[in-house]
Design a protein around this motif. Structure first.
Motif, short mmCIF file in Angstrom:
data_model
loop_
_atom_site.label_atom_id
_atom_site.label_comp_id
_atom_site.label_asym_id
_atom_site.label_seq_id
_atom_site.Cartn_x
_atom_site.Cartn_y
_atom_site.Cartn_z
N HIS A 348 18.11 11.19 -6.29
CA HIS A 348 17.78 12.25 -5.33
C HIS A 348 17.01 11.74 -4.12
CE1 HIS A 348 19.27 15.05 -8.29
NE2 HIS A 348 18.44 14.55 -9.19
N VAL A 349 17.09 10.44 -3.88
CA VAL A 349 16.43 9.89 -2.68
C VAL A 349 17.15 10.36 -1.43
CG1 VAL A 349 15.81 7.77 -1.45
CG2 VAL A 349 15.59 7.88 -3.96
N TYR A 350 18.48 10.37 -1.48
CA TYR A 350 19.31 10.86 -0.37
C TYR A 350 20.13 12.06 -0.84
CZ TYR A 350 18.23 6.38 1.87
OH TYR A 350 17.59 5.31 2.44
N SER A 351 20.51 12.89 0.09
CA SER A 351 21.29 14.07 -0.27
C SER A 351 22.72 13.71 -0.67
CB SER A 351 21.32 15.07 0.90
OG SER A 351 21.91 14.47 2.05
N GLU A 352 23.20 12.57 -0.21
CA GLU A 352 24.54 12.09 -0.55
C GLU A 352 24.43 10.71 -1.22
OE1 GLU A 352 27.11 13.95 -0.16
OE2 GLU A 352 26.16 15.54 1.03
N HIS A 354 24.40 6.87 -1.87
CA HIS A 354 24.02 5.84 -0.91
C HIS A 354 24.20 4.46 -1.56
CE1 HIS A 354 21.66 3.48 1.94
NE2 HIS A 354 21.65 4.56 2.75
#
Length: 375
Positions: A348-352, A354
């Motif tokens: 969940h660091v990025y919304s998509e 990575h």
């Protein structure tokens, strides 16, 4: 007469400490909101408060038994939370601090989400979009006031408030305590709320203690008057009176939602338990003060009011059983919670998805595997 020595108006109250109903010139503008309540709604207020208190006690016990890392009790503050939460509409957004357990329950949150957060097996707790716009707990004092104000500004920019339709217009409620009013974040939030006339209610639960600092040391004037310096009207209510908390919040939310700008409500209540389970209030609090506030207990007060209206033993027994069953279910599900996998650190660091997160996740997996099965 100096301004800070001026006589203070009485806090809005409908129920006296003994549960008797009173209506006079201090609360008559809010009376229509009480008169509009039906018997089922009044029973729900009681149910909400009793279930919340039993949940709170169970969670406290779980922490003492080593099942939770920390627990912030809400004992004594049920009326302020239940009244204000029931006053909000389903489209409104509610931003809590970290002890608004009743508010979460009312908004449909599975209470296991709060427990998982305090157990350390959740990175955030829950998705607000899936829980009737009940936003995340915030342990950084006062920061939620900025989050809420920014969200309220966004509602105005999106044109989803102030249209004149109370069924669709949105508003924001932000909860915080007396200690948070001494944080810069709350002052900054009031500046922006006043400047942009946000559709927002600042709901201050003055539980008399910022950990070990009494409210009399924090402020030489009633806290609701602080907002006036920013151009935000403020009012004080008896926070142990669920009817007063409901009616005042309902009226102020409707005015904010209709384009009247932000308001502050100071609910006078008391933190009967510890600040958190890492705190020992007996080190700094007078037992006589505690006994005085216990005598103003919000649940006992409201039960007396309901009984005066003819409510019988069967209803109260039913609610007590429901509260016991709910807490037993919570304990069972808490003990079944497992430890999170290391994947959640990266997911969940990025919304998509990575690629860098994929590389780091593989590295950690390989590193852990290098210790062998018996490590």
């Amino acid at each position: 007469m100096a301004d800070n020595a001026r006589p203070e108006p009485a806090a809005v109250q409908f129920l006296s400490a003994d549960g008797s109903f009173r209506s006079d010139e201090t609360n008559d503008e809010y009376l229509p909101f009480i008169e509009a309540l039906g018997d089922d709604e009044l029973r729900q207020f009681h149910r909400d408060m009793v279930v919340t208190r039993r949940f709170d006690l169970e969670a406290t016990n779980l922490q003492r038994q080593g099942q939770l890392a920390l627990w912030p009790p809400s004992h004594g503050q049920e009326a302020a939370q239940v009244g204000s939460a029931r006053a909000a509409r389903v489209q409104d957004h509610l931003f809590p601090s970290y002890r608004e357990h009743a508010v979460g329950l009312i908004r449909g949150l599975d209470i296991l989400g709060i427990v998982a957060l305090m157990r350390g097996v959740s990175n955030g707790g829950w998705n607000p979009a899936e829980n009737n716009n009940f936003h995340l707990y915030t342990l950084v004092l006062g920061s939620q006031a900025l989050h809420a104000t920014g969200y309220a500004m966004g509602l105005t920019l999106d044109g989803v408030t102030g249209t004149g339709d109370p069924e669709t217009d949105q508003a924001v409620v932000v909860y915080f305590g007396d200690g948070a009013t001494s944080q810069g974040d709350v002052s900054e939030a009031l500046v922006f709320a006043a400047s942009f006339q946000t559709p927002q209610v600042f709901f201050l639960q003055n539980n008399q203690w910022a950990i070990s600092v009494p409210v009399g040391v924090q402020s030489r004037i009633p806290l609701y008057r602080r907002s006036g310096g920013f151009g935000v009207p403020g009012i004080q209510v008896d926070g142990n009176d669920v009817l007063a908390s409901y009616a005042v919040t309902r009226k102020n939310l409707e005015e904010a939602r209709a384009g009247g700008g932000p308001r502050m409500i100071e609910a006078l209540t008391y933190r009967v338990g510890a600040h958190t389970t890492s705190d020992d209030p007996s080190k700094y609090r007078d037992t006589r003060e505690l006994d005085t506030w216990v005598g103003r207990d919000p649940i006992r007060r409201f039960e007396a009011f309901l009984r005066s209206r003819g409510e019988g033993d069967a209803f109260f027994a039913e609610v007590a059983t429901e509260a016991e069953d709910s807490s037993a279910d919570l304990r069972r599900r808490t003990l079944e919670l497992g430890a999170p996998t290391t994947d959640v650190i990266f997911d969940h660091v990025y919304s998509e998805p990575h690629p860098l997160m994929d590389v780091q996740k593989r590295w950690l997996t390989d590193y852990e595997a290098s210790f062998g099965a018996n490590a």
